[in-house]
Design a protein around this motif. Sequence first.
Motif, short mmCIF file in Angstrom:
data_model
loop_
_atom_site.label_atom_id
_atom_site.label_comp_id
_atom_site.label_asym_id
_atom_site.label_seq_id
_atom_site.Cartn_x
_atom_site.Cartn_y
_atom_site.Cartn_z
N ASN A 180 0.83 -1.20 0.00
CA ASN A 180 0.00 0.00 0.00
C ASN A 180 0.86 1.25 0.00
OD1 ASN A 180 0.99 -0.14 2.58
ND2 ASN A 180 -0.95 0.32 3.59
N ILE A 181 2.07 1.12 -0.54
CA ILE A 181 2.96 2.28 -0.64
C ILE A 181 2.46 3.23 -1.71
CG2 ILE A 181 4.62 1.37 -2.33
CD1 ILE A 181 6.82 2.58 -0.47
N ASN A 182 1.74 2.69 -2.71
CA ASN A 182 1.13 3.51 -3.75
C ASN A 182 -0.36 3.69 -3.45
OD1 ASN A 182 3.52 3.71 -5.12
ND2 ASN A 182 2.99 2.26 -6.74
N PRO A 183 -0.97 4.78 -3.93
CA PRO A 183 -2.42 4.94 -3.76
C PRO A 183 -3.16 3.74 -4.34
CG PRO A 183 -1.44 6.96 -4.58
CD PRO A 183 -0.37 5.93 -4.64
N LYS A 184 -4.26 3.35 -3.72
CA LYS A 184 -4.99 2.17 -4.17
C LYS A 184 -5.63 2.37 -5.53
CE LYS A 184 -8.27 -1.32 -2.54
NZ LYS A 184 -9.18 -1.74 -1.43
N PHE A 185 -6.05 3.61 -5.83
CA PHE A 185 -6.73 3.88 -7.09
C PHE A 185 -6.03 4.99 -7.86
CE2 PHE A 185 -10.05 2.23 -4.23
CZ PHE A 185 -10.50 1.15 -4.99
N ILE A 186 -6.16 4.96 -9.18
CA ILE A 186 -5.62 5.99 -10.05
C ILE A 186 -6.72 6.49 -10.98
CG2 ILE A 186 -3.25 5.11 -10.01
CD1 ILE A 186 -3.82 3.73 -12.68
N GLN A 201 -11.77 5.67 -12.72
CA GLN A 201 -10.97 5.32 -11.54
C GLN A 201 -10.65 3.84 -11.62
OE1 GLN A 201 -12.50 5.17 -7.31
NE2 GLN A 201 -11.23 7.00 -7.14
N LEU A 202 -9.35 3.52 -11.60
CA LEU A 202 -8.89 2.15 -11.76
C LEU A 202 -8.04 1.72 -10.57
CD1 LEU A 202 -7.68 2.42 -15.47
CD2 LEU A 202 -9.95 1.74 -14.69
N PHE A 203 -7.96 0.42 -10.37
CA PHE A 203 -7.06 -0.14 -9.36
C PHE A 203 -5.62 0.14 -9.79
CE2 PHE A 203 -4.80 -3.97 -7.59
CZ PHE A 203 -4.87 -3.55 -6.26
N ASN A 204 -4.72 0.38 -8.83
CA ASN A 204 -3.36 0.81 -9.19
C ASN A 204 -2.54 -0.23 -9.94
OD1 ASN A 204 -2.62 -1.02 -7.22
ND2 ASN A 204 -1.76 0.47 -5.80
N ALA A 205 -3.01 -1.47 -10.02
CA ALA A 205 -2.28 -2.50 -10.77
C ALA A 205 -2.89 -2.72 -12.15
CB ALA A 205 -2.27 -3.81 -9.99
N SER A 206 -3.74 -1.79 -12.61
CA SER A 206 -4.43 -1.95 -13.88
C SER A 206 -3.50 -1.68 -15.06
CB SER A 206 -5.63 -1.00 -13.97
OG SER A 206 -6.56 -1.26 -12.95
N THR A 207 -3.77 -2.40 -16.16
CA THR A 207 -3.04 -2.17 -17.41
C THR A 207 -3.95 -1.45 -18.40
OG1 THR A 207 -3.75 -4.26 -18.40
CG2 THR A 207 -1.74 -4.30 -17.06
N TYR A 258 -0.49 4.65 -14.95
CA TYR A 258 -0.19 5.57 -13.86
C TYR A 258 -1.29 6.62 -13.79
CZ TYR A 258 4.67 3.84 -13.74
OH TYR A 258 5.79 3.08 -13.62
N ASN A 259 -1.40 7.25 -12.64
CA ASN A 259 -2.37 8.32 -12.47
C ASN A 259 -2.10 9.43 -13.49
OD1 ASN A 259 -4.59 9.33 -10.73
ND2 ASN A 259 -3.19 11.03 -10.41
#
Length: 299
Positions: A180-186, A201-207, A258-259
């Motif tokens: 959780n070092i990165n924001p959960k959503f972008i 709004q996407l999950f931070n691991a989204s491609t 990325y955001n």
Amino acid sequence: EFVVDPDGYVNFPRLKKIKVGGLTIKELTESLNLKYKTYLKNVDVVIKMTKYRPAKIYLDGEIKNPGLHVLTGAINPTTIMTNSIFSNINPTPTGSRTVFDAIRMAGGVSLKADLGNIQITRINSISNGGGRIKASVNLFETLDLKDTSQNINLKDGDTIFVPTLNNKKPLVLNKILKSNINPKFINVYFSGRVKEPGIKQLFNASTLVDGINIAGGTKIIKGNVKFLRYNNDGTIDKRVFKFNSNAKRGSYKNPYLYNGDIIFVGDSLLSITSEVLNEITDPLRGILSTYSFFKILND
């Protein structure tokens, strides 16, 4: 109670203005004991810190939002760095300002970050020779709950540099994505030949493929995908390619998002809504005009 002024001085009884900036509590205690011997017998000064000013920390490297950041909260005065090695004498206190806190405040790290070799520099105390000292910490050890002491407490003036991984390893990538070092959503912008264009709004691991699916998928008639990202060093990552729903995750045609990433499907750039256009260009006002933005996409 005494307040240290912006120039690092404190007004003490009898002693008047004394320079305390840059001293440790131990150094100041010894200095006051010596100075008060002129006026008092059996001098035994005890100093206790009641409140710390916000710490200014500089972050660079594979950080989402590099630069100067201000951390508030408590700080553990027993955190020291000796001979280029940090050591935490006491456990990390509640509300402390740690490496993890600073990186989260700066928006997290890129997926190329080497969290196992974070470089930190700190202003050395006068009694230890002054200057700056350097240490390396492995935040992966903290994320794995193996060694929480690696998540050291920070002091005003510290610098943090997160280097780039020499070789991407899937295991390391997964650690960053799962932490959780990165924001959960972008927030990512979609336009063109997608069924539901706009800000998603996407999950931070989204491609990219994940994002297009969230945007309702592509329409039957579509053109190339135009991918745009503003890098921290001022460069622009622009890619144009045919959409491939089976492209490998993290590959050139299916990058992790990325955001603030911008994605157009097809050539209908004018289909972008005024709301999304304002969202995209607002952070760049004064450097990038709307005309320049469209020119970059069309080049």
